[in-house]
Design an enzyme around this catalytic site. Sequence first.
Site, PDB file in Angstrom:
ATOM      1  CG  ASP A   1     -31.176  36.222  50.596  1.00 24.29           C
ATOM      2  OD1 ASP A   1     -32.140  35.839  49.895  1.00 24.29           O
ATOM      3  OD2 ASP A   1     -30.061  36.484  50.123  1.00 24.29           O
TER       4      ASP A   1
ATOM      5  CG  ASN B   1     -41.644  39.968  35.373  1.00 21.45           C
ATOM      6  OD1 ASN B   1     -41.917  39.094  34.551  1.00 21.45           O
ATOM      7  ND2 ASN B   1     -40.393  40.247  35.722  1.00 21.45           N
TER       8      ASN B   1
ATOM      9  CB  VAL C   1     -37.604  38.792  45.468  1.00 23.04           C
ATOM     10  CG1 VAL C   1     -37.849  37.333  45.770  1.00 23.04           C
ATOM     11  CG2 VAL C   1     -37.769  39.623  46.734  1.00 23.04           C
ATOM     12  CG  ASP C   2     -38.159  37.658  39.241  1.00 23.45           C
ATOM     13  OD1 ASP C   2     -37.898  36.446  39.196  1.00 23.45           O
ATOM     14  OD2 ASP C   2     -38.958  38.217  38.473  1.00 23.45           O
TER      15      ASP C   2
ATOM     16  CB  SER D   1     -46.452  44.622  45.385  1.00 20.09           C
ATOM     17  OG  SER D   1     -47.019  43.927  44.294  1.00 20.09           O
TER      18      SER D   1
HETATM   19  P1  ADP Z   1     -41.725  43.834  43.517  1.00 12.14           P
HETATM   20  O1  ADP Z   1     -41.342  43.995  42.081  1.00 12.14           O
HETATM   21  O2  ADP Z   1     -42.887  42.870  43.723  1.00 12.14           O
HETATM   22  O3  ADP Z   1     -41.934  45.146  44.216  1.00 12.14           O
HETATM   23  P2  ADP Z   1     -39.005  43.475  44.612  1.00 12.14           P
HETATM   24  O4  ADP Z   1     -38.184  42.244  44.484  1.00 12.14           O
HETATM   25  O5  ADP Z   1     -38.543  44.697  43.892  1.00 12.14           O
HETATM   26  O6  ADP Z   1     -40.503  43.049  44.198  1.00 12.14           O
HETATM   27  O7  ADP Z   1     -39.142  43.836  46.159  1.00 12.14           O
HETATM   28  C1  ADP Z   1     -40.001  43.200  47.059  1.00 12.14           C
HETATM   29  C2  ADP Z   1     -39.396  43.219  48.461  1.00 12.14           C
HETATM   30  O8  ADP Z   1     -38.402  42.203  48.576  1.00 12.14           O
HETATM   31  C3  ADP Z   1     -38.684  44.503  48.864  1.00 12.14           C
HETATM   32  O9  ADP Z   1     -39.039  44.768  50.207  1.00 12.14           O
HETATM   33  C4  ADP Z   1     -37.197  44.149  48.774  1.00 12.14           C
HETATM   34  O10 ADP Z   1     -36.441  44.881  49.723  1.00 12.14           O
HETATM   35  C5  ADP Z   1     -37.218  42.714  49.176  1.00 12.14           C
HETATM   36  N1  ADP Z   1     -36.091  41.860  48.741  1.00 12.14           N
HETATM   37  C6  ADP Z   1     -35.174  42.056  47.754  1.00 12.14           C
HETATM   38  N2  ADP Z   1     -34.327  41.012  47.673  1.00 12.14           N
HETATM   39  C7  ADP Z   1     -34.707  40.114  48.625  1.00 12.14           C
HETATM   40  C8  ADP Z   1     -34.239  38.819  49.066  1.00 12.14           C
HETATM   41  N3  ADP Z   1     -33.173  38.235  48.489  1.00 12.14           N
HETATM   42  N4  ADP Z   1     -34.910  38.208  50.079  1.00 12.14           N
HETATM   43  C9  ADP Z   1     -35.982  38.779  50.666  1.00 12.14           C
HETATM   44  N5  ADP Z   1     -36.467  39.988  50.310  1.00 12.14           N
HETATM   45  C10 ADP Z   1     -35.848  40.646  49.309  1.00 12.14           C
END
Ligand code: ADP
Length: 181
Positions: free
Chosen positions: A16, A30, A39-40, A123
């Site tokens: 994470d 974004n 992630v955001d 992404s």
């Molecule tokens: P984007 O909008 O750029 O596609 P996302 O956050 O939807 O970004 O997803 C990007 C990647 O991060 C995906 O592979 C998702 O599984 C992963 N992800 C989601 N939450 C976390 C986290 N807390 N730590 C690391 N990776 C994460």
Amino acid sequence: MRYEINGRILELIEGDITAQTADAIVNAANSGLRGGAGVDGAIHRAGGPEIMRECRQLGGCQTGSACITTAGRLRAGYVIHAVGPVWRGGDQGEAELLAGAYRRSLELAAEKGLESIAFPSISTGAYRYPLAEAAAVALAAVMEHLSGETSLGRVSFVLFNGEIHEVYRGVLEQQIRNGGN
Ligand code: ADP
């Protein structure tokens, strides 16, 4: 997996991003820097409201680029908000924009003189960029940066599950076999 370039470390770990101790962690943001899911959301939840206050002051960040704030309550010193492209089939400049988001993040970290940075797989969640193709762009951008002048001694990819980790590992091994391209 750990790979050494120029005495610097590129590592792939499963985990994470919000739990990382790197000098900077990278957000998959974004262009409005408004926060969101994935992630955001995790970064803003864990880091607290200070990060969003700074994002509002910045007003936004272009796709293919990145912007920096402090990290609120997170253990990292900074959050670098990288704006990758939404996947629209691959002929809308996606690869160049994704590379730009990584390159600018690395430059911002180096401008601050940071030693370590942790990236998620930008992404490839809500923005639907195919995973192996995104991994190839991401790893090439990092390898290129680490082979030049930089303060960074460690770049980590923090991949959210075993499947994503495996894809990145396969792509990295292939790039190493091909001489880093
Ligand atoms: P984007 O909008 O750029 O596609 P996302 O956050 O939807 O970004 O997803 C990007 C990647 O991060 C995906 O592979 C998702 O599984 C992963 N992800 C989601 N939450 C976390 C986290 N807390 N730590 C690391 N990776 C994460």
